[in-house]
Design a protein around this motif. Structure first.
Motif, PDB file in Angstrom:
ATOM      1  N   ALA A 243       8.995  -3.814  -9.699  1.00  0.00           N
ATOM      2  CA  ALA A 243       7.783  -4.537  -9.328  1.00  0.00           C
ATOM      3  C   ALA A 243       6.591  -3.592  -9.280  1.00  0.00           C
ATOM      4  CB  ALA A 243       7.984  -5.222  -7.975  1.00  0.00           C
ATOM      5  N   ARG A 244       5.454  -4.147  -8.885  1.00  0.00           N
ATOM      6  CA  ARG A 244       4.240  -3.352  -8.771  1.00  0.00           C
ATOM      7  C   ARG A 244       4.421  -2.234  -7.740  1.00  0.00           C
ATOM      8  NH1 ARG A 244       0.126  -2.365 -11.281  1.00  0.00           N
ATOM      9  NH2 ARG A 244      -1.192  -2.466  -9.471  1.00  0.00           N
ATOM     10  N   PRO A 245       3.779  -1.055  -7.930  1.00  0.00           N
ATOM     11  CA  PRO A 245       3.893   0.031  -6.950  1.00  0.00           C
ATOM     12  C   PRO A 245       3.415  -0.374  -5.566  1.00  0.00           C
ATOM     13  CG  PRO A 245       2.921   0.830  -9.002  1.00  0.00           C
ATOM     14  CD  PRO A 245       3.007  -0.657  -9.119  1.00  0.00           C
ATOM     15  N   GLU A 246       2.389  -1.252  -5.484  1.00  0.00           N
ATOM     16  CA  GLU A 246       1.886  -1.654  -4.174  1.00  0.00           C
ATOM     17  C   GLU A 246       2.976  -2.363  -3.367  1.00  0.00           C
ATOM     18  OE1 GLU A 246       0.610  -2.556  -7.038  1.00  0.00           O
ATOM     19  OE2 GLU A 246      -1.496  -2.016  -7.184  1.00  0.00           O
ATOM     20  N   MET A 247       3.692  -3.296  -4.013  1.00  0.00           N
ATOM     21  CA  MET A 247       4.737  -4.033  -3.328  1.00  0.00           C
ATOM     22  C   MET A 247       5.923  -3.135  -3.022  1.00  0.00           C
ATOM     23  SD  MET A 247       3.520  -6.976  -2.831  1.00  0.00           S
ATOM     24  CE  MET A 247       5.043  -7.552  -2.145  1.00  0.00           C
ATOM     25  N   ARG A 248       6.279  -2.285  -3.986  1.00  0.00           N
ATOM     26  CA  ARG A 248       7.431  -1.411  -3.782  1.00  0.00           C
ATOM     27  C   ARG A 248       7.186  -0.484  -2.605  1.00  0.00           C
ATOM     28  NH1 ARG A 248       7.683   0.246  -8.617  1.00  0.00           N
ATOM     29  NH2 ARG A 248       6.638   2.246  -8.382  1.00  0.00           N
ATOM     30  N   GLN A 249       5.974   0.056  -2.490  1.00  0.00           N
ATOM     31  CA  GLN A 249       5.686   0.968  -1.386  1.00  0.00           C
ATOM     32  C   GLN A 249       5.683   0.231  -0.055  1.00  0.00           C
ATOM     33  OE1 GLN A 249       1.738   3.055  -1.085  1.00  0.00           O
ATOM     34  NE2 GLN A 249       3.008   4.843  -1.432  1.00  0.00           N
ATOM     35  N   ASN A 580      -6.089   9.572  -2.942  1.00  0.00           N
ATOM     36  CA  ASN A 580      -5.258  10.525  -3.675  1.00  0.00           C
ATOM     37  C   ASN A 580      -5.295  11.858  -2.942  1.00  0.00           C
ATOM     38  OD1 ASN A 580      -4.994   9.716  -7.117  1.00  0.00           O
ATOM     39  ND2 ASN A 580      -5.747   8.335  -5.563  1.00  0.00           N
ATOM     40  N   HIS A 581      -4.133  12.451  -2.718  1.00  0.00           N
ATOM     41  CA  HIS A 581      -4.055  13.735  -2.019  1.00  0.00           C
ATOM     42  C   HIS A 581      -3.293  14.724  -2.892  1.00  0.00           C
ATOM     43  CE1 HIS A 581      -5.541  11.792   1.623  1.00  0.00           C
ATOM     44  NE2 HIS A 581      -4.630  10.840   1.429  1.00  0.00           N
ATOM     45  N   VAL A 582      -3.916  15.849  -3.165  1.00  0.00           N
ATOM     46  CA  VAL A 582      -3.263  16.892  -3.946  1.00  0.00           C
ATOM     47  C   VAL A 582      -2.219  17.571  -3.056  1.00  0.00           C
ATOM     48  CG1 VAL A 582      -3.566  19.057  -5.196  1.00  0.00           C
ATOM     49  CG2 VAL A 582      -5.275  17.237  -5.409  1.00  0.00           C
ATOM     50  N   ILE A 583      -0.942  17.504  -3.464  1.00  0.00           N
ATOM     51  CA  ILE A 583       0.136  18.074  -2.654  1.00  0.00           C
ATOM     52  C   ILE A 583       0.721  19.330  -3.282  1.00  0.00           C
ATOM     53  CG2 ILE A 583       0.745  15.860  -1.637  1.00  0.00           C
ATOM     54  CD1 ILE A 583       3.070  15.720  -3.617  1.00  0.00           C
ATOM     55  N   ALA A 584       0.357  19.613  -4.514  1.00  0.00           N
ATOM     56  CA  ALA A 584       0.838  20.831  -5.177  1.00  0.00           C
ATOM     57  C   ALA A 584      -0.168  21.219  -6.258  1.00  0.00           C
ATOM     58  CB  ALA A 584       2.225  20.617  -5.798  1.00  0.00           C
ATOM     59  N   GLY A 585      -0.368  22.512  -6.435  1.00  0.00           N
ATOM     60  CA  GLY A 585      -1.336  22.979  -7.421  1.00  0.00           C
ATOM     61  C   GLY A 585      -2.749  22.930  -6.890  1.00  0.00           C
ATOM     62  N   GLN A 586      -3.701  22.889  -7.802  1.00  0.00           N
ATOM     63  CA  GLN A 586      -5.119  22.942  -7.421  1.00  0.00           C
ATOM     64  C   GLN A 586      -5.921  22.014  -8.309  1.00  0.00           C
ATOM     65  OE1 GLN A 586      -6.723  26.884  -7.557  1.00  0.00           O
ATOM     66  NE2 GLN A 586      -8.606  26.351  -6.471  1.00  0.00           N
ATOM     67  N   GLN A 634      -0.332  12.756  -4.450  1.00  0.00           N
ATOM     68  CA  GLN A 634       0.321  11.661  -3.724  1.00  0.00           C
ATOM     69  C   GLN A 634      -0.675  10.513  -3.691  1.00  0.00           C
ATOM     70  OE1 GLN A 634       0.922  11.556   0.790  1.00  0.00           O
ATOM     71  NE2 GLN A 634       2.941  12.210   0.064  1.00  0.00           N
ATOM     72  N   VAL A 635      -0.279   9.358  -4.224  1.00  0.00           N
ATOM     73  CA  VAL A 635      -1.183   8.223  -4.387  1.00  0.00           C
ATOM     74  C   VAL A 635      -0.788   7.110  -3.426  1.00  0.00           C
ATOM     75  CG1 VAL A 635      -2.055   6.468  -5.982  1.00  0.00           C
ATOM     76  CG2 VAL A 635      -1.608   8.784  -6.808  1.00  0.00           C
ATOM     77  N   GLN A 636      -1.753   6.592  -2.713  1.00  0.00           N
ATOM     78  CA  GLN A 636      -1.525   5.464  -1.818  1.00  0.00           C
ATOM     79  C   GLN A 636      -1.694   4.179  -2.634  1.00  0.00           C
ATOM     80  OE1 GLN A 636      -3.897   5.548   1.769  1.00  0.00           O
ATOM     81  NE2 GLN A 636      -3.562   3.359   2.129  1.00  0.00           N
ATOM     82  N   TRP A 637      -0.591   3.740  -3.242  1.00  0.00           N
ATOM     83  CA  TRP A 637      -0.672   2.617  -4.171  1.00  0.00           C
ATOM     84  C   TRP A 637      -1.057   1.317  -3.472  1.00  0.00           C
ATOM     85  CZ3 TRP A 637      -1.035   3.665  -9.059  1.00  0.00           C
ATOM     86  CH2 TRP A 637      -0.420   4.792  -9.604  1.00  0.00           C
ATOM     87  N   ASP A 638      -0.660   1.148  -2.201  1.00  0.00           N
ATOM     88  CA  ASP A 638      -0.935  -0.127  -1.552  1.00  0.00           C
ATOM     89  C   ASP A 638      -2.353  -0.223  -0.996  1.00  0.00           C
ATOM     90  OD1 ASP A 638      -0.588   1.653   0.476  1.00  0.00           O
ATOM     91  OD2 ASP A 638       1.057   0.610   1.470  1.00  0.00           O
ATOM     92  N   SER A 639      -3.252   0.677  -1.439  1.00  0.00           N
ATOM     93  CA  SER A 639      -4.665   0.564  -1.047  1.00  0.00           C
ATOM     94  C   SER A 639      -5.394  -0.461  -1.900  1.00  0.00           C
ATOM     95  CB  SER A 639      -5.359   1.924  -1.194  1.00  0.00           C
ATOM     96  OG  SER A 639      -5.447   2.286  -2.569  1.00  0.00           O
ATOM     97  N   PHE A 640      -4.821  -0.827  -3.063  1.00  0.00           N
ATOM     98  CA  PHE A 640      -5.397  -1.777  -4.002  1.00  0.00           C
ATOM     99  C   PHE A 640      -6.713  -1.277  -4.614  1.00  0.00           C
ATOM    100  CE2 PHE A 640      -2.297  -4.467  -2.059  1.00  0.00           C
ATOM    101  CZ  PHE A 640      -1.906  -5.317  -3.081  1.00  0.00           C
ATOM    102  N   ARG A 641      -6.923   0.024  -4.559  1.00  0.00           N
ATOM    103  CA  ARG A 641      -8.016   0.593  -5.324  1.00  0.00           C
ATOM    104  C   ARG A 641      -7.499   0.990  -6.707  1.00  0.00           C
ATOM    105  NH1 ARG A 641      -8.483   3.426  -0.309  1.00  0.00           N
ATOM    106  NH2 ARG A 641     -10.161   2.602   0.978  1.00  0.00           N
ATOM    107  N   VAL A 642      -8.406   1.300  -7.588  1.00  0.00           N
ATOM    108  CA  VAL A 642      -8.003   1.714  -8.934  1.00  0.00           C
ATOM    109  C   VAL A 642      -7.360   3.095  -8.845  1.00  0.00           C
ATOM    110  CG1 VAL A 642      -8.813   2.302 -11.234  1.00  0.00           C
ATOM    111  CG2 VAL A 642      -9.799   0.341 -10.026  1.00  0.00           C
TER     112      VAL A 642
END
Length: 831
Positions: A243-249, A580-586, A634-642
């Motif tokens: 299913a959609r990432p928003e629902m899955r999360q 969106n939060h950068v969790i590894a790298g730069q 790390q993406v917060q998919w259930d925010s419903f933003r693009v």
């Protein structure tokens, strides 16, 4: 052996009449009751959530492919007692007033949808009605945007192929559309009986066929196992995880909250058993010494004690399992109105888990103390001593923790949650123990200049620093658990619900042409609305990883194969999106000259085996575009933003053909804006996701209510730890108070000294518990539930107040009971 069993049965009857053993049995009953209630109820809730989550597919399982599934598939499903429906979707064209309009035709059989309901309205954007039906033969339901584009209304006629259909409803929502959120063409839903008459379905139609099945979970599992090896090339088996990432999360987080309740119930139950087991070992030491003087061997003593514990464990576990089952029946009856259907019956696994957990808790956490009895010397009859914890006792405790961890990992099926819960509990115990030692020593030193009563109260705690540390640590764990289960739990739930704000974007605009970007922003301003941020979107196929071609068949995971087969939506941006939060790298900076970089979403990277520093190549408009992975997000998919799986810095993709995409919040009273927007920008596709957001919020609300009730049982385990900790020194305290009374101390002086001691204990435990609950809440929010955590400032006040009030209440109650007895009777009883 028979004699040993007779002794065990005799001792069991005597044990159940002993206050200390009753407390241990009560600990197991409540702990197992909590675990089984959580297990039974969570099993039913998770089944119900899976059923509601199945709305994303309009079924429990879907066989999808470019051709109709073999008739044997539907026959096998019906033989297993499953309901079956058929869908066929394909693109077509209807004639508009100025130009042909692309539509997606969906032909549905009468049983569609198997899960969830369609939502329709009498006008394009009028009030919605939920139905579980499809259009009657000779009629169609169409999306509002098609009505707007064609200048039609409900009741008009639509020509589709060789047939004319009457538009009887506006189609506002389809459950399975959630899994295909960005379908470009508006939907036309017709009855399967009318499909052949249109003449539209031909070998060149690029049709997509779906066989939908739904029914009892066991039958669905059997069908999945039967059909999987029989799938033809190009056919896929789709479940909830597709299913959609928003629902899955949202569903994953709901399950994690319920599993957290189960984990805390187990860990707190074990802590309560461990504290009460120490009292049991102290009480049995004298009886064991007498047995040793009568010739009993160490092995006989340990066998007798182990059999006694096992017998108590079986009885307590069975009673706890029954208690939990009865409790969850009440909960299920209360909560059934929050689910679309009645909650399914629980399976057998919670029964087995409850019994196994109870035995493991009792044997694992009590045996280390009981094994000390094997080291009791017959001389204890003359000299009061009890051995310390031996290496074998530690081995038993570690083995119990390991076995219980494996059991929890199997039951919860969430390695991250189990890891952080167990490591967090062990770390909290270690830190609380060290803090208890430091605080006891510091308080003893700091109060030397105060009065005799304060010094006496504190010296009693510090005199046996090991015992005081155990009591203070257990009290801190109990209080921390209560804080975690009340205030912190509410903070976590609020943080989860706030991750989907009230004004989350509920409209998506896609297929925006570059020439319309500025005009669209001006349109929003003219409507007194804040212009949303508009993102570029480019289609690209993943073709190479570190110079090696990507072949979908090389991936063992089905989701990885699907991702490797599809085209990705790529984008470019100078700054990461707010969620969106950068969790590894730069992240790249404006001063970096090399634009050949990619930032990849962590879940996609894990699925496809992508790591920092890897070089990825996408085919964009027939041209290979390469870049190095310099960050993972790390993406917060259930925010419903693009959001995008893969983004690049400006300069890498901006010269390639792109369309633009945005999302925005549309207030309910501004629905007419959609008509104006479609009329002003006919090439822009408007997607209304309010129904999908409502579904996510429904899952959040239902899970929150379920968690509120589930945590009540875990709360009982926390309270039991608290009571056990405050009673840990009951026998020693009775002796001391009796001795003080025998030496002439007045009742008021004895009571005041006890209250000062317990008040000090409550303050220390409150400070430790508040700090532990704050840290644990932060770790759970960031590491397990993946959202920000803001601690409630009331937590410290409640922790300190609760610690002092609880300790004083138990101290007053226990001391008053002893003061009612004569000193001689207490000293003669020895306890």
């Amino acid at each position: 052996m028979r004699r040993l069993l007779r002794l065990v049965l005799r001792d069991l009857r005597r044990d159940l009449a002993t206050p200390d053993l009753r407390l241990m049995v009560l600990a197991v009953v409540i702990a197992v009751g909590a675990v089984s209630a959580v297990g039974f109820f969570s099993d039913r809730v998770n089944q119900a959530m899976r059923l509601q989550g199945a709305e994303l597919l309009a079924a429990d399982l879907v066989v999808s492919g470019p051709a109709a599934a073999a008739p044997a598939f539907a026959d096998q499903a019906r033989e297993l007692g499953l309901r079956v429906a058929h869908l066929i979707t394909f693109p077509s064209v209807v004639l508009g007033p100025q130009r042909p309009v692309l539509v997606e035709v969906k032909s549905a059989s009468d049983a569609y949808p198997l899960r969830g309901k369609l939502r329709i309205s009498e006008t394009a954007y009028g009030p919605e009605t939920a139905v579980q039906a499809i259009p009657a033969p000779g009629s169609v339901w169409v999306e509002p945007r098609l009505l707007t584009t064609l200048g039609l209304k409900v009741g008009d006629t639509l020509s589709l192929g060789r047939t004319h259909f009457r538009i009887t409803r506006a189609l506002r929502y389809e459950p399975d559309r959630s899994g295909n959120l960005f379908a470009l063409a508006p939907q036309v839903l017709l009855n399967a009986a009318d499909l052949q008459a249109t003449g539209l379905l031909t070998p060149a139609s690029r049709a997509h066929f779906r066989l939908l099945v739904a029914g009892k979970p066991a039958a669905v599992r059997d069908f999945r196992a039967w059909v999987k090896p029989r799938l033809q090339p190009g056919e896929r088996l789709l479940g909830l995880k597709d299913a959609r990432p928003e629902m899955r999360q949202a569903l994953e987080r709901a399950g994690r909250f319920l599993n957290l309740a189960a984990l805390l119930a187990v860990l707190l139950g074990g802590a309560a058993v461990a504290v009460t087991a120490r009292q049991f070992a102290e009480r049995e030491a004298d009886a064991t010494a007498i047995l040793r003087t009568l010739g009993a061997t160490r092995r006989t003593v340990l066998a007798l004690m182990t059999l006694r514990l096992t017998g108590l464990g079986v009885l307590a576990s069975a009673a706890g399992a029954v208690l939990g089952y009865v409790a969850q029946l009440v909960l299920a009856d209360t909560l059934s109105r929050w689910f679309t259907d009645s909650l399914p019956a629980p399976g057998a696994w919670p029964w087995l888990t409850a019994l196994a957990t109870g035995l493991l808790m009792l044997l694992g956490f009590a045996l280390p103390s009981v094994l000390r009895l094997g080291r009791v010397s017959p001389l204890r009859v003359l000299r009061n001593e009890l051995g310390g914890i031996s290496a074998s006792s530690w081995a038993v405790l570690l083995a119990a923790l390991g076995t219980m961890s494996a059991l929890l990992a199997w039951q919860v099926a969430d390695a991250a949650l189990v890891k952080w819960a167990i490591l967090g509990m062990l770390a909290a115990l270690a830190v609380l123990w060290l803090a208890a030692q430091v605080l006891l020593r510091g308080v003893e030193w700091g109060l030397r200049g105060l009065g005799l009563r304060w010094r006496f109260a504190v010296s009693r705690l510090a005199r046996a620093r090991g015992l005081g540390g155990v009591q203070l640590t257990a009290l801190g764990v109990g209080l921390a658990a209560l804080l975690l289960l009340t205030l912190v739990r509410n903070d976590l739930l609020a943080g989860w619900q706030h991750s989907l704000p009230a004004k989350a974007p509920n409209q998506f605009l896609i297929n925006i042409q570059p020439r319309d970007v500025d005009a669209l922003k001006a349109f929003f301003k003219s409507q007194s609305l804040t212009a949303p941020k508009i993102y570029p979107m480019i289609r690209g196929r993943y073709i190479s990883h570190n110079g090696r071609p990507v072949h979908p068949d090389a991936f063992g995971d089905a989701r990885a194969r699907r991702l490797a087969e599809r085209e990705f939506n790529l984008s470019w941006t100078a700054e990461p999106a707010p969620d969106n939060h950068v969790i590894a790298g730069q992240w790249w900076s404006d001063t970096q000259s090399d634009p050949r970089q990619f930032s990849v979403e962590e879940g996609l990277a894990k699925t496809l085996g992508i790591k920092l520093g890897d070089t990825l190549t996408f085919e964009v408009a027939g041209v290979p575009v390469s870049g190095r992975v310099t960050s993972l997000r790390q993406v917060q998919w259930d925010s419903f933003r693009v959001n995008f799986f893969v983004v690049a810095p400006p300069g890498l993709l901006q010269d390639y053909p792109a369309t633009w995409i945005t999302s925005f919040y549309l207030p309910p009273q501004h629905d007419e804006l959609l008509n104006k927007l479609v009329s002003r920008f006919p090439s822009v596709t408007v997607l209304d996701v309010r129904a999908l957001i409502s579904q996510v919020r429904s899952i959040m609300d239902q899970a929150s209510r379920a968690v509120q009730f589930v945590f009540l049982f875990t709360l009982l385990a926390g309270l039991l730890v608290l009571i056990a900790a405050l009673n840990a020194t009951r026998s020693e305290r009775r002796q001391e108070i009796a001795l003080q009374r025998a030496l002439g101390a007045r009742r008021r002086v004895v009571l005041l000294g006890a209250l000062l001691e317990f008040g000090t204990l409550g303050v220390l435990a409150g400070v430790m518990a508040s700090a532990a609950a704050t840290v644990l809440g932060y770790v759970l929010a960031r590491q397990v539930f993946e959202f920000d955590y803001v601690a409630d400032p009331r937590l410290w006040l409640v922790g300190l107040t609760g610690g002092v009030v609880g300790a004083l209440a138990v101290g007053y109650w226990g001391t008053q009971r002893v003061l009612r007895l004569t000193p001689l009777s207490v000293l003669r009883s020895g306890s």
